[in-house]
Design a protein around this motif. Structure first.
Motif, PDB file in Angstrom:
ATOM      1  N   ASP A 149       0.826  -1.257   0.149  1.00 49.56           N
ATOM      2  CA  ASP A 149      -0.103  -0.009   0.048  1.00 49.56           C
ATOM      3  C   ASP A 149       0.835   1.170  -0.029  1.00 49.56           C
ATOM      4  N   PRO A 150       0.911   2.139  -1.212  1.00 47.69           N
ATOM      5  CA  PRO A 150       1.650   3.066  -1.239  1.00 47.69           C
ATOM      6  C   PRO A 150       1.215   4.384  -0.646  1.00 47.69           C
ATOM      7  N   ARG A 151       0.210   4.199   0.074  1.00 49.71           N
ATOM      8  CA  ARG A 151      -0.482   5.445   0.743  1.00 49.71           C
ATOM      9  C   ARG A 151      -0.103   5.428   2.354  1.00 49.71           C
ATOM     10  N   ILE A 152       0.546   4.643   2.638  1.00 49.92           N
ATOM     11  CA  ILE A 152       1.075   4.612   4.005  1.00 49.92           C
ATOM     12  C   ILE A 152       2.420   5.288   4.426  1.00 49.92           C
ATOM     13  N   THR A 153       2.264   6.500   5.305  1.00 52.07           N
ATOM     14  CA  THR A 153       3.527   6.900   5.766  1.00 52.07           C
ATOM     15  C   THR A 153       4.196   6.158   6.845  1.00 52.07           C
ATOM     16  N   TRP A 154       5.393   5.663   6.499  1.00 53.13           N
ATOM     17  CA  TRP A 154       5.967   4.783   7.526  1.00 53.13           C
ATOM     18  C   TRP A 154       7.171   5.686   8.451  1.00 53.13           C
ATOM     19  N   VAL A 155       6.907   5.312   9.650  1.00 50.70           N
ATOM     20  CA  VAL A 155       7.793   5.834  10.700  1.00 50.70           C
ATOM     21  C   VAL A 155       8.475   4.943  11.412  1.00 50.70           C
ATOM     22  N   ASP A 156       9.619   5.054  11.873  1.00 44.14           N
ATOM     23  CA  ASP A 156      10.507   4.031  12.509  1.00 44.14           C
ATOM     24  C   ASP A 156       9.768   3.966  13.746  1.00 44.14           C
ATOM     25  N   HIS A 157       9.727   2.789  14.585  1.00 45.01           N
ATOM     26  CA  HIS A 157       9.057   2.563  15.869  1.00 45.01           C
ATOM     27  C   HIS A 157       9.978   3.231  16.858  1.00 45.01           C
ATOM     28  N   ASP A 158      11.141   3.276  16.881  1.00 42.91           N
ATOM     29  CA  ASP A 158      11.905   3.820  17.930  1.00 42.91           C
ATOM     30  C   ASP A 158      12.461   5.534  17.408  1.00 42.91           C
ATOM     31  N   ASP A 159      11.818   5.928  16.600  1.00 50.57           N
ATOM     32  CA  ASP A 159      12.157   7.413  16.026  1.00 50.57           C
ATOM     33  C   ASP A 159      11.499   8.357  17.208  1.00 50.57           C
ATOM     34  N   PRO A 160      12.401   9.131  17.896  1.00 50.22           N
ATOM     35  CA  PRO A 160      11.898  10.060  18.977  1.00 50.22           C
ATOM     36  C   PRO A 160      10.987  11.096  18.340  1.00 50.22           C
ATOM     37  N   ASP A 161      11.217  11.291  17.133  1.00 54.10           N
ATOM     38  CA  ASP A 161      10.213  12.247  16.469  1.00 54.10           C
ATOM     39  C   ASP A 161       8.846  11.708  15.645  1.00 54.10           C
ATOM     40  N   ARG A 162       8.843  10.205  16.194  1.00 55.03           N
ATOM     41  CA  ARG A 162       7.767   9.616  15.155  1.00 55.03           C
ATOM     42  C   ARG A 162       6.628  10.427  15.363  1.00 55.03           C
ATOM     43  N   LEU A 163       6.019  10.857  16.475  1.00 55.79           N
ATOM     44  CA  LEU A 163       4.825  11.624  16.725  1.00 55.79           C
ATOM     45  C   LEU A 163       4.698  12.745  15.566  1.00 55.79           C
ATOM     46  N   SER A 164       5.787  13.502  15.480  1.00 55.81           N
ATOM     47  CA  SER A 164       5.824  14.726  14.756  1.00 55.81           C
ATOM     48  C   SER A 164       5.792  14.267  13.091  1.00 55.81           C
ATOM     49  N   VAL A 165       6.514  13.334  12.681  1.00 59.21           N
ATOM     50  CA  VAL A 165       6.385  12.701  11.579  1.00 59.21           C
ATOM     51  C   VAL A 165       4.926  12.345  11.256  1.00 59.21           C
ATOM     52  N   ALA A 166       4.218  11.507  11.973  1.00 55.16           N
ATOM     53  CA  ALA A 166       2.666  11.474  11.806  1.00 55.16           C
ATOM     54  C   ALA A 166       1.926  12.566  11.770  1.00 55.16           C
ATOM     55  N   LEU A 167       2.133  13.477  12.637  1.00 53.92           N
ATOM     56  CA  LEU A 167       1.257  14.680  12.678  1.00 53.92           C
ATOM     57  C   LEU A 167       1.317  15.517  11.474  1.00 53.92           C
ATOM     58  N   GLN A 168       2.758  15.433  11.056  1.00 52.71           N
ATOM     59  CA  GLN A 168       2.993  16.112   9.546  1.00 52.71           C
ATOM     60  C   GLN A 168       2.093  15.484   8.615  1.00 52.71           C
ATOM     61  N   ALA A 169       2.136  14.162   8.542  1.00 49.44           N
ATOM     62  CA  ALA A 169       1.149  13.672   7.571  1.00 49.44           C
ATOM     63  C   ALA A 169      -0.060  14.050   7.607  1.00 49.44           C
ATOM     64  N   VAL A 170      -0.809  13.940   8.736  1.00 47.86           N
ATOM     65  CA  VAL A 170      -2.040  14.605   9.029  1.00 47.86           C
ATOM     66  C   VAL A 170      -2.357  15.808   8.443  1.00 47.86           C
ATOM     67  N   ALA A 171      -1.268  16.710   8.701  1.00 47.93           N
ATOM     68  CA  ALA A 171      -1.217  18.205   8.213  1.00 47.93           C
ATOM     69  C   ALA A 171      -1.395  18.030   6.894  1.00 47.93           C
ATOM     70  N   ALA A 172      -0.599  17.626   6.228  1.00 45.07           N
ATOM     71  CA  ALA A 172      -0.485  17.347   4.873  1.00 45.07           C
ATOM     72  C   ALA A 172      -1.904  16.970   4.028  1.00 45.07           C
ATOM     73  N   ALA A 173      -2.374  15.857   4.560  1.00 48.69           N
ATOM     74  CA  ALA A 173      -3.524  15.444   4.063  1.00 48.69           C
ATOM     75  C   ALA A 173      -4.765  16.319   4.358  1.00 48.69           C
ATOM     76  N   SER A 174      -4.568  17.273   5.309  1.00 49.56           N
ATOM     77  CA  SER A 174      -5.986  18.383   5.779  1.00 49.56           C
ATOM     78  C   SER A 174      -5.658  19.462   4.683  1.00 49.56           C
ATOM     79  N   VAL A 175      -4.418  19.695   4.214  1.00 50.38           N
ATOM     80  CA  VAL A 175      -4.378  20.855   3.294  1.00 50.38           C
ATOM     81  C   VAL A 175      -4.568  20.484   2.097  1.00 50.38           C
ATOM     82  N   GLY A 176      -4.293  19.296   1.777  1.00 45.21           N
ATOM     83  CA  GLY A 176      -4.588  18.526   0.255  1.00 45.21           C
ATOM     84  C   GLY A 176      -3.658  19.159  -0.738  1.00 45.21           C
ATOM     85  N   PRO A 177      -3.685  18.489  -1.871  1.00 42.96           N
ATOM     86  CA  PRO A 177      -2.751  18.924  -3.206  1.00 42.96           C
ATOM     87  C   PRO A 177      -2.537  20.418  -3.338  1.00 42.96           C
TER      88      PRO A 177
END
Length: 298
Positions: A270-298
């Motif tokens: 599934d190419p739509r998944i944003t993958w984050v490393d399980h032990d990345d201390p910034d994983r929440l920020s990466v996930a939130l960036q993906a949410v923000a990008a989807a909210s803004v749209g193309p």
């Protein structure tokens, strides 16, 4: 999403707290009441005050049904959004998650056709029936474990009713709701294997055998779905004197690792998944960036 023991629960709670969200379970086995230790269901006092939905809905004797779950989950998501909250889906059942997120129409069923194939399953066993499926629908057989008699029966039923391969009924990668973001937890295989082994030991230490003993009294062995949950048949075999504790643990570890491989095999397509490393201390920020990008749209 992510494989068993990758840390989905922690990230889901982090996201729910930051987004004003409520957690919606999409793990098939966490639908069952009393199957808490073996499915790593989060205890109420560990949920950080975040509302959780679709847990503890079924008795262990009731079969889980992905089509019924799709309806229930989508209704729950709509209710969460109606309250102004963000639904945060979390679970390891890839099919259940995709059935909720994507355009997925379920073929009908015919009790007579289903009963005939179930009788055939009783007569010849799952591996032999899987071999019959391989002759009739090789593509479907390639996606189903030979021991999974229930899915073999369903594939044969769908093929007979529709004249099409069972694989044709799998969902297209098109979201029902465009405001959907998928976040996957990536983890190296050696690290995952070690975490799985540790988790299984922790489950036994936390009372898995007592849980299985109690569920057997409630009819677990007769449940079509619940009885197949990884770890439960092995624990039941130990209680019956058929396996040592060490053997039961080892078989559970092996089965869980195999399941994790299948999970990743499904999600990696599934190419739509944003993958984050399980032990990345910034994983929440990466996930939130993906949410923000989807909210803004193309």
């Amino acid at each position: 999403m992510g494989p068993t023991a990758a840390g989905k629960t922690g990230l889901s709670l982090d996201l729910a707290e930051r987004l004003g969200g409520e957690v919606v379970n999409t793990d098939a086995m966490q639908l069952y009441r009393g199957m808490d230790v073996g499915t790593a269901t989060l205890a109420p006092d560990e949920r950080r005050g975040v509302p959780h939905h679709l847990l503890d809905l079924l008795d262990v004797t009731e079969p889980a049904n992905v089509a019924a779950f799709q309806v229930l989950a989508r209704r729950t998501i709509a209710e969460v959004r109606a309250r102004g909250a963000v639904p945060v889906l979390v679970g390891g059942s890839a099919l259940y998650t995709r059935a909720v997120l994507d355009r997925f129409e379920f073929p009908g069923t015919d009790p007579a056709v289903r009963a005939r194939w179930e009788q055939r399953l009783d007569e010849v066993g799952a591996p032999a029936l899987h071999a019959e499926l391989a002759d009739l629908d090789p593509a479907a057989a390639a996606t189903i474990e030979p021991a999974n008699g229930r899915r073999v029966v369903r594939a044969l039923e769908v093929g007979e009713l529709t004249g099409r391969s069972y694989t044709a009924t799998l969902p297209a990668m098109t979201y029902v709701d465009p405001a959907t973001v998928q976040v996957g937890l990536a983890i190296d295989r050696p690290v995952l294997d070690a975490r799985i082994a540790r988790r299984v030991e922790q489950m036994y230490d936390a009372g898995l055998l007592d849980e299985v003993r109690r569920l057997l009294d409630q009819g677990l062995a007769q449940g079509l779905t619940a009885s197949r949950a990884i770890g439960y048949p092995e624990a039941a075999a130990h209680l019956a004197g058929e396996l040592t504790r060490a053997d039961a643990v080892e078989r559970t570890v092996v089965a869980t690792r195999r399941f994790a491989r299948r999970q990743l095999g499904w999600w990696r397509k599934d190419p739509r998944i944003t993958w984050v490393d399980h032990d990345d201390p910034d994983r929440l920020s990466v996930a939130l960036q993906a949410v923000a990008a989807a909210s803004v749209g193309p």
